[in-house]
Every structure is written in C-alpha cells, then in structure tokens.
Design a protein around this motif. Sequence first.
Motif, PDB file in Angstrom:
ATOM      1  N   GLN A 111       0.805  -1.216   0.000  1.00  0.00           N
ATOM      2  CA  GLN A 111       0.000   0.000   0.000  1.00  0.00           C
ATOM      3  C   GLN A 111       0.842   1.272   0.000  1.00  0.00           C
ATOM      4  O   GLN A 111       0.376   2.310  -0.449  1.00  0.00           O
ATOM      5  CB  GLN A 111      -0.936   0.006   1.211  1.00  0.00           C
ATOM      6  N   LEU A 112       2.076   1.214   0.503  1.00  0.00           N
ATOM      7  CA  LEU A 112       2.886   2.431   0.550  1.00  0.00           C
ATOM      8  C   LEU A 112       3.238   2.896  -0.847  1.00  0.00           C
ATOM      9  O   LEU A 112       3.506   4.071  -1.055  1.00  0.00           O
ATOM     10  CB  LEU A 112       4.153   2.218   1.377  1.00  0.00           C
ATOM     11  N   GLY A 113       3.213   2.007  -1.826  1.00  0.00           N
ATOM     12  CA  GLY A 113       3.449   2.391  -3.211  1.00  0.00           C
ATOM     13  C   GLY A 113       2.331   3.225  -3.793  1.00  0.00           C
ATOM     14  O   GLY A 113       2.423   3.690  -4.917  1.00  0.00           O
ATOM     15  N   ARG A 114       1.278   3.447  -3.026  1.00  0.00           N
ATOM     16  CA  ARG A 114       0.134   4.212  -3.506  1.00  0.00           C
ATOM     17  C   ARG A 114       0.272   5.704  -3.227  1.00  0.00           C
ATOM     18  O   ARG A 114      -0.607   6.471  -3.591  1.00  0.00           O
ATOM     19  CB  ARG A 114      -1.131   3.658  -2.864  1.00  0.00           C
ATOM     20  N   VAL A 115       1.352   6.136  -2.596  1.00  0.00           N
ATOM     21  CA  VAL A 115       1.612   7.563  -2.408  1.00  0.00           C
ATOM     22  C   VAL A 115       2.686   7.982  -3.412  1.00  0.00           C
ATOM     23  O   VAL A 115       3.305   7.153  -4.061  1.00  0.00           O
ATOM     24  CB  VAL A 115       2.037   7.896  -0.956  1.00  0.00           C
ATOM     25  N   ASP A 116       2.906   9.293  -3.544  1.00  0.00           N
ATOM     26  CA  ASP A 116       3.848   9.784  -4.545  1.00  0.00           C
ATOM     27  C   ASP A 116       5.306   9.576  -4.158  1.00  0.00           C
ATOM     28  O   ASP A 116       6.162   9.422  -5.021  1.00  0.00           O
ATOM     29  CB  ASP A 116       3.592  11.270  -4.809  1.00  0.00           C
ATOM     30  N   ARG A 117       5.576   9.583  -2.866  1.00  0.00           N
ATOM     31  CA  ARG A 117       6.968   9.454  -2.430  1.00  0.00           C
ATOM     32  C   ARG A 117       7.014   8.867  -1.029  1.00  0.00           C
ATOM     33  O   ARG A 117       6.176   9.184  -0.186  1.00  0.00           O
ATOM     34  CB  ARG A 117       7.617  10.831  -2.433  1.00  0.00           C
ATOM     35  N   VAL A 118       8.016   8.026  -0.784  1.00  0.00           N
ATOM     36  CA  VAL A 118       8.277   7.469   0.545  1.00  0.00           C
ATOM     37  C   VAL A 118       9.717   7.808   0.886  1.00  0.00           C
ATOM     38  O   VAL A 118      10.629   7.558   0.101  1.00  0.00           O
ATOM     39  CB  VAL A 118       8.080   5.932   0.572  1.00  0.00           C
ATOM     40  N   ARG A 119       9.909   8.408   2.059  1.00  0.00           N
ATOM     41  CA  ARG A 119      11.257   8.773   2.502  1.00  0.00           C
ATOM     42  C   ARG A 119      11.509   8.108   3.858  1.00  0.00           C
ATOM     43  O   ARG A 119      10.635   8.078   4.711  1.00  0.00           O
ATOM     44  CB  ARG A 119      11.335  10.301   2.615  1.00  0.00           C
ATOM     45  N   ILE A 132       4.497  10.965   1.305  1.00  0.00           N
ATOM     46  CA  ILE A 132       4.214  12.259   0.695  1.00  0.00           C
ATOM     47  C   ILE A 132       3.242  12.059  -0.459  1.00  0.00           C
ATOM     48  O   ILE A 132       3.475  11.218  -1.342  1.00  0.00           O
ATOM     49  CB  ILE A 132       5.506  12.928   0.177  1.00  0.00           C
ATOM     50  N   THR A 133       2.164  12.830  -0.435  1.00  0.00           N
ATOM     51  CA  THR A 133       1.192  12.851  -1.529  1.00  0.00           C
ATOM     52  C   THR A 133       1.100  14.276  -2.023  1.00  0.00           C
ATOM     53  O   THR A 133       0.806  15.193  -1.237  1.00  0.00           O
ATOM     54  CB  THR A 133      -0.194  12.350  -1.067  1.00  0.00           C
TER      55      THR A 133
END
Length: 142
Positions: A111-119, A132-133
Amino acid sequence: MVGELGRVELRFGPHAELIAAVVGAAAHYAEHSGLNASRQDDLTSAAEQACRETLSLLAGSEAILRVTMEGFADRIEITFEYRGKPLPAAQVDRLANAAAKDERAPGGSGQLGRVDRVRHDTRGDESFLTLITYLGKKPAGK
C-alpha cells in the motif's frame, strides 16, 4: 484548503487499536485537501500500512510512536517517528521504489506504493518514515 489544516501530532504506545486514529486523521487531511476519492483511499491505505509496520518495530511496551501530519500548499506529509529496530534496508528500498515507479496497484508492492513518495531516515536510534502525496501533479525529479 490544506493550508488551513496545518499540523497535527499523535503519540501512542504499541496498541494496534489506535491505528484507526491515524487512518481517520489521514482521511480528514485527504478530504479537506481536495484529493479525489481514489487518491484519498490511496493515502489512507498507505497511512494504515505504515502505522502497522512501524508499530511492529517498536522496542518494548513503553515505546512511543509519534505520527505527524502536515498540510502544505502542494502536498500532504505523514511522518512516523519511532525508536526501535529500523526498517530493513531492503524493505525501505522496496517502498521507495514502489512510490517512485508509481506502482499504485494493491498487492505486489504494498500500500505504501500508492503515495507519490516514501522517505526513510535514521538518526541515532530514531527512525522516520514519511509518506508524501502531492496535491497536483508530482513535481519533476521528486
């Protein structure tokens, strides 16, 4: 609009029943920022998964998970801060790559791949996972 939402911080121990508070706050930010229904679902699903994953890494019954949500003019950021085992490097890479490739399909990349960016950052014994969306189109190079 999202600029009026400002910042909210939630703090709680390793209690999975409190995930609903994070999901509810994420839904509030998503709705009031003007995201369409699909992107609202993406953000709340990612927030729920991130909360579950970080809760599982907390060290001890006295550990605290701090979740900070911030609304900016161009984006929503949700940061999970905790002390405990950091996310394994392979898992961080998988999450970041899923977001970078815009793999929004449930399942394979999570599910984390459903936002624009993961840091993900680690400072000493503290770890920070930020979702980050972007409210419009994702800025180039992000």
